[in-house]
Scaffold this motif. Structure first.
Motif, PDB file in Angstrom:
ATOM      1  N   THR A 122       0.841  -1.196   0.000  1.00  0.00           N
ATOM      2  CA  THR A 122       0.000   0.000   0.000  1.00  0.00           C
ATOM      3  C   THR A 122       0.874   1.243   0.000  1.00  0.00           C
ATOM      4  O   THR A 122       2.043   1.204   0.382  1.00  0.00           O
ATOM      5  CB  THR A 122      -0.937   0.035   1.223  1.00  0.00           C
ATOM      6  OG1 THR A 122      -1.890   1.111   1.069  1.00  0.00           O
ATOM      7  CG2 THR A 122      -0.159   0.241   2.515  1.00  0.00           C
ATOM      8  N   HIS A 123       0.290   2.332  -0.454  1.00  0.00           N
ATOM      9  CA  HIS A 123       0.939   3.644  -0.369  1.00  0.00           C
ATOM     10  C   HIS A 123      -0.101   4.634   0.122  1.00  0.00           C
ATOM     11  O   HIS A 123      -1.233   4.662  -0.384  1.00  0.00           O
ATOM     12  CB  HIS A 123       1.456   4.096  -1.733  1.00  0.00           C
ATOM     13  CG  HIS A 123       2.572   5.090  -1.649  1.00  0.00           C
ATOM     14  ND1 HIS A 123       2.429   6.314  -1.023  1.00  0.00           N
ATOM     15  CD2 HIS A 123       3.859   5.048  -2.094  1.00  0.00           C
ATOM     16  CE1 HIS A 123       3.574   6.977  -1.098  1.00  0.00           C
ATOM     17  NE2 HIS A 123       4.460   6.225  -1.739  1.00  0.00           N
ATOM     18  N   VAL A 124       0.262   5.421   1.137  1.00  0.00           N
ATOM     19  CA  VAL A 124      -0.631   6.496   1.545  1.00  0.00           C
ATOM     20  C   VAL A 124      -0.737   7.496   0.401  1.00  0.00           C
ATOM     21  O   VAL A 124       0.212   7.712  -0.347  1.00  0.00           O
ATOM     22  CB  VAL A 124      -0.139   7.186   2.835  1.00  0.00           C
ATOM     23  CG1 VAL A 124      -0.157   6.206   4.002  1.00  0.00           C
ATOM     24  CG2 VAL A 124       1.251   7.781   2.671  1.00  0.00           C
TER      25      VAL A 124
ATOM     26  N   LEU B  53     -11.229  -9.703  -5.084  1.00  0.00           N
ATOM     27  CA  LEU B  53     -11.294 -10.199  -3.708  1.00  0.00           C
ATOM     28  C   LEU B  53     -11.044  -9.089  -2.696  1.00  0.00           C
ATOM     29  O   LEU B  53     -11.723  -9.000  -1.665  1.00  0.00           O
ATOM     30  CB  LEU B  53     -10.258 -11.322  -3.525  1.00  0.00           C
ATOM     31  CG  LEU B  53     -10.212 -11.997  -2.154  1.00  0.00           C
ATOM     32  CD1 LEU B  53     -11.572 -12.597  -1.810  1.00  0.00           C
ATOM     33  CD2 LEU B  53      -9.130 -13.070  -2.127  1.00  0.00           C
ATOM     34  N   ALA B  54     -10.085  -8.199  -2.990  1.00  0.00           N
ATOM     35  CA  ALA B  54      -9.761  -7.112  -2.068  1.00  0.00           C
ATOM     36  C   ALA B  54     -10.934  -6.148  -1.903  1.00  0.00           C
ATOM     37  O   ALA B  54     -11.271  -5.754  -0.782  1.00  0.00           O
ATOM     38  CB  ALA B  54      -8.532  -6.367  -2.574  1.00  0.00           C
ATOM     39  N   ARG B  55     -11.551  -5.773  -3.005  1.00  0.00           N
ATOM     40  CA  ARG B  55     -12.701  -4.866  -2.918  1.00  0.00           C
ATOM     41  C   ARG B  55     -13.839  -5.491  -2.113  1.00  0.00           C
ATOM     42  O   ARG B  55     -14.459  -4.835  -1.260  1.00  0.00           O
ATOM     43  CB  ARG B  55     -13.182  -4.499  -4.329  1.00  0.00           C
ATOM     44  CG  ARG B  55     -12.272  -3.515  -5.052  1.00  0.00           C
ATOM     45  CD  ARG B  55     -12.875  -3.096  -6.376  1.00  0.00           C
ATOM     46  NE  ARG B  55     -12.218  -1.900  -6.888  1.00  0.00           N
ATOM     47  CZ  ARG B  55     -12.784  -1.046  -7.733  1.00  0.00           C
ATOM     48  NH1 ARG B  55     -14.023  -1.251  -8.159  1.00  0.00           N
ATOM     49  NH2 ARG B  55     -12.128   0.021  -8.159  1.00  0.00           N
ATOM     50  N   LYS B  56     -14.099  -6.754  -2.384  1.00  0.00           N
ATOM     51  CA  LYS B  56     -15.160  -7.461  -1.659  1.00  0.00           C
ATOM     52  C   LYS B  56     -14.851  -7.531  -0.168  1.00  0.00           C
ATOM     53  O   LYS B  56     -15.721  -7.265   0.676  1.00  0.00           O
ATOM     54  CB  LYS B  56     -15.307  -8.870  -2.233  1.00  0.00           C
ATOM     55  CG  LYS B  56     -16.341  -9.736  -1.514  1.00  0.00           C
ATOM     56  CD  LYS B  56     -16.340 -11.152  -2.085  1.00  0.00           C
ATOM     57  CE  LYS B  56     -17.271 -12.061  -1.303  1.00  0.00           C
ATOM     58  NZ  LYS B  56     -17.183 -13.478  -1.763  1.00  0.00           N
TER      59      LYS B  56
ATOM     60  N   VAL C  57      -1.965  -7.207  -5.164  1.00  0.00           N
ATOM     61  CA  VAL C  57      -2.743  -5.977  -5.226  1.00  0.00           C
ATOM     62  C   VAL C  57      -2.011  -4.900  -4.439  1.00  0.00           C
ATOM     63  O   VAL C  57      -1.341  -5.179  -3.445  1.00  0.00           O
ATOM     64  CB  VAL C  57      -4.173  -6.198  -4.669  1.00  0.00           C
ATOM     65  CG1 VAL C  57      -4.154  -6.517  -3.183  1.00  0.00           C
ATOM     66  CG2 VAL C  57      -5.071  -5.011  -4.961  1.00  0.00           C
ATOM     67  N   PHE C  58      -2.123  -3.666  -4.923  1.00  0.00           N
ATOM     68  CA  PHE C  58      -1.496  -2.505  -4.304  1.00  0.00           C
ATOM     69  C   PHE C  58      -2.585  -1.477  -4.039  1.00  0.00           C
ATOM     70  O   PHE C  58      -3.211  -0.974  -4.969  1.00  0.00           O
ATOM     71  CB  PHE C  58      -0.419  -1.943  -5.233  1.00  0.00           C
ATOM     72  CG  PHE C  58       0.464  -0.906  -4.604  1.00  0.00           C
ATOM     73  CD1 PHE C  58       1.449  -1.278  -3.709  1.00  0.00           C
ATOM     74  CD2 PHE C  58       0.327   0.435  -4.920  1.00  0.00           C
ATOM     75  CE1 PHE C  58       2.288  -0.330  -3.131  1.00  0.00           C
ATOM     76  CE2 PHE C  58       1.152   1.391  -4.360  1.00  0.00           C
ATOM     77  CZ  PHE C  58       2.140   1.008  -3.458  1.00  0.00           C
ATOM     78  N   PHE C  59      -2.847  -1.212  -2.751  1.00  0.00           N
ATOM     79  CA  PHE C  59      -3.883  -0.264  -2.330  1.00  0.00           C
ATOM     80  C   PHE C  59      -3.338   1.162  -2.286  1.00  0.00           C
ATOM     81  O   PHE C  59      -2.137   1.378  -2.158  1.00  0.00           O
ATOM     82  CB  PHE C  59      -4.340  -0.560  -0.901  1.00  0.00           C
ATOM     83  CG  PHE C  59      -5.171  -1.773  -0.695  1.00  0.00           C
ATOM     84  CD1 PHE C  59      -5.323  -2.747  -1.669  1.00  0.00           C
ATOM     85  CD2 PHE C  59      -5.817  -1.961   0.522  1.00  0.00           C
ATOM     86  CE1 PHE C  59      -6.092  -3.875  -1.445  1.00  0.00           C
ATOM     87  CE2 PHE C  59      -6.580  -3.083   0.761  1.00  0.00           C
ATOM     88  CZ  PHE C  59      -6.713  -4.048  -0.218  1.00  0.00           C
TER      89      PHE C  59
ATOM     90  N   LYS D 116     -10.665   6.189   3.730  1.00  0.00           N
ATOM     91  CA  LYS D 116     -10.969   5.508   2.470  1.00  0.00           C
ATOM     92  C   LYS D 116      -9.716   4.838   1.915  1.00  0.00           C
ATOM     93  O   LYS D 116      -8.589   5.247   2.202  1.00  0.00           O
ATOM     94  CB  LYS D 116     -11.521   6.483   1.437  1.00  0.00           C
ATOM     95  CG  LYS D 116     -12.918   7.011   1.761  1.00  0.00           C
ATOM     96  CD  LYS D 116     -13.444   7.871   0.635  1.00  0.00           C
ATOM     97  CE  LYS D 116     -14.869   8.340   0.906  1.00  0.00           C
ATOM     98  NZ  LYS D 116     -15.827   7.225   0.822  1.00  0.00           N
ATOM     99  N   VAL D 117      -9.943   3.811   1.095  1.00  0.00           N
ATOM    100  CA  VAL D 117      -8.855   3.181   0.354  1.00  0.00           C
ATOM    101  C   VAL D 117      -9.251   3.105  -1.116  1.00  0.00           C
ATOM    102  O   VAL D 117     -10.442   3.018  -1.447  1.00  0.00           O
ATOM    103  CB  VAL D 117      -8.525   1.762   0.872  1.00  0.00           C
ATOM    104  CG1 VAL D 117      -7.969   1.826   2.282  1.00  0.00           C
ATOM    105  CG2 VAL D 117      -9.740   0.848   0.813  1.00  0.00           C
ATOM    106  N   GLY D 118      -8.256   3.174  -1.982  1.00  0.00           N
ATOM    107  CA  GLY D 118      -8.476   3.012  -3.416  1.00  0.00           C
ATOM    108  C   GLY D 118      -7.835   1.714  -3.876  1.00  0.00           C
ATOM    109  O   GLY D 118      -6.666   1.458  -3.573  1.00  0.00           O
ATOM    110  N   ILE D 119      -8.594   0.882  -4.579  1.00  0.00           N
ATOM    111  CA  ILE D 119      -8.089  -0.402  -5.070  1.00  0.00           C
ATOM    112  C   ILE D 119      -8.425  -0.467  -6.554  1.00  0.00           C
ATOM    113  O   ILE D 119      -9.572  -0.698  -6.936  1.00  0.00           O
ATOM    114  CB  ILE D 119      -8.720  -1.588  -4.315  1.00  0.00           C
ATOM    115  CG1 ILE D 119      -8.632  -1.365  -2.799  1.00  0.00           C
ATOM    116  CG2 ILE D 119      -8.027  -2.885  -4.699  1.00  0.00           C
ATOM    117  CD1 ILE D 119      -9.376  -2.416  -1.981  1.00  0.00           C
TER     118      ILE D 119
END
Length: 416
Positions: A167-169, A313-316, A350-352, A177-180
């Protein structure tokens, strides 16, 4: 595992860790005290570690139950930036004690989140199965990057990995919130530094000199129309010169000129094509001007591409654990670049993006600026989001037919 509740319970942990790292930043390839702290924290949790020379720290958590292995990564270096004691609106809650060095990109937050996640996972092994590899990466920002030694160590010591997470801030994404993203999450980058050697002379007789300045002007002029000619309008590509150095006096033609910059792209083919064009152009133009070329820096880092099935899968998982409001479905891709792109080309993953923007605390200045700051509440969400994906992927073990593995050594040679 009650992920939201566990993340909330460790709120003080992640904030205290972030403030420790922020107050004690270390530059790329000099993160010795940072790694000592990371190792002690993990050892106190009973987590085995290995320090990889010039790479960073690896940690290993084993649930003692068979299953997949997921690699979780954080970068740990800071930047040579003098920190402004005031963020966008107010005094900071913590400030660097190392003058001229600042966590201006958010790696303090990344390290704090991963340590907190390690604590939760190690204390709740009964709630998941498989293994977790923790990767704390040196020198993500500059110099001889730590990613190559780390990935070579994992390969050479036969550490099995099924999937990866990072992940990256993000300065512009609201805290909480997070963006995927599907597909490209961050741009590829080409870092170049080229030295042109000519022949010095007096300004009154340029005919007796070979000016590297005139040679550079020709190179720069030829590149101006490159994007229009070589990149499809539907794709993103940009380049810039960040440094041009030559001479001191107005009447002396210098012997040497050095120029440096970067190019950014959303497709690896575009970035690698620019690299070839620039090197060929520099060589050929120098020959026409009577100069010679010395390539000082020539590094390409690939586009960060998320694996579709991992994003699904990450979004779910994030929505199930944190609610639909935690997922920013309109988060754009980022034209900055990540060494995690190499990790994510080696294994599906995956990278958030983790939101840290909050006007109430004065965060929201872009990365790599003296006023950059983190809304620490966003880190709590980041911990919960990461655990949501990691526990889900270890449980479901998804097939990833969309992933296409790239040869590790071929990629690493482009970065060295």
């Amino acid at each position: 595992m009650q992920i939201r509740q566990l993340a909330e319970k460790e709120r003080d942990t992640v904030i205290a860790l972030r403030r420790h790292f922020h107050e004690n930043p270390e530059l790329s390839q000099k993160e010795f005290k940072t790694m000592n702290f990371i190792e002690k924290f993990l050892h106190d949790l009973g987590i085995e570690t290995v320090r990889v020379p010039h790479g960073g720290v690896l940690g290993f958590i084993d649930s003692r139950k068979p299953g997949w292995t997921v690699l979780m990564r954080a970068d740990i270096d800071a930047l040579p930036i003098r920190e402004d004691p005031v963020n966008l609106t107010k005094q900071r809650v913590c400030i660097s004690k190392n003058e001229g060095v600042m966590h201006a990109c958010g790696h303090d937050g990344h390290t704090a989140m991963l340590l907190t996640e390690a604590k939760i996972l190690s204390q709740h092994k009964e709630d998941w199965e498989g293994k977790v590899v923790l990767m704390f990466e040196e020198a993500e920002e500059m110099g001889e990057r730590g990613i190559a030694p780390l990935l070579r160590y994992i390969r050479d010591h036969h550490v099995h990995v099924d999937t990866c997470f990072g992940t990256h801030v993000m300065w512009s994404l609201p805290a909480g919130k997070v963006g995927i993203l599907y597909g490209t999450a961050m741009a590829g980058a080409y870092f170049f530094r080229i030295r042109l050697h000519g022949k010095s002379g007096h300004g009154s007789r340029p005919d007796m000199a070979v000016s590297p300045i005139e040679c550079f002007i020709s190179i720069a002029s030829e590149l101006r129309s490159y994007r229009m000619r070589m990149t499809a309008p539907t794709d993103s590509f940009t380049y810039s010169f960040g440094s041009v150095q030559a001479g001191h006096e107005p009447n002396i033609i210098p012997e040497v000129l050095e120029f440096a910059g970067t190019a950014r792209c959303t497709k690896n083919d575009d970035g690698l094509a620019f690299r070839k064009t620039l090197l060929d152009l520099a060589k050929n133009t120098a020959a026409l001007h009577g100069c010679t070329v010395e390539v000082v820096e020539d590094q390409y880092f690939p586009v960060t591409v998320n694996t579709k099935e991992c994003v699904d899968l990450a979004r779910k998982a994030v929505v199930e654990n944190l609610g639909d409001g935690a997922l920013d479905k309109d988060c754009p891709m980022w034209m900055a670049t990540e060494t995690f792109s190499i990790t994510e080309s080696t294994w599906p993953g995956v990278f958030f993006f983790t939101g840290i923007n909050d006007p109430a605390v004065g965060s929201g200045s872009p990365h790599h600026t003296p006023k950059f700051d983190i809304a620490e509440e966003g880190l709590v969400t980041g911990v919960a989001a990461a655990l949501s994906y990691v526990t889900a992927v270890l449980k479901e073990k998804p097939e990833t037919p969309s992933f296409h593995k790239v040869d590790l050594e071929s990629m690493l040679k482009l970065t060295e």
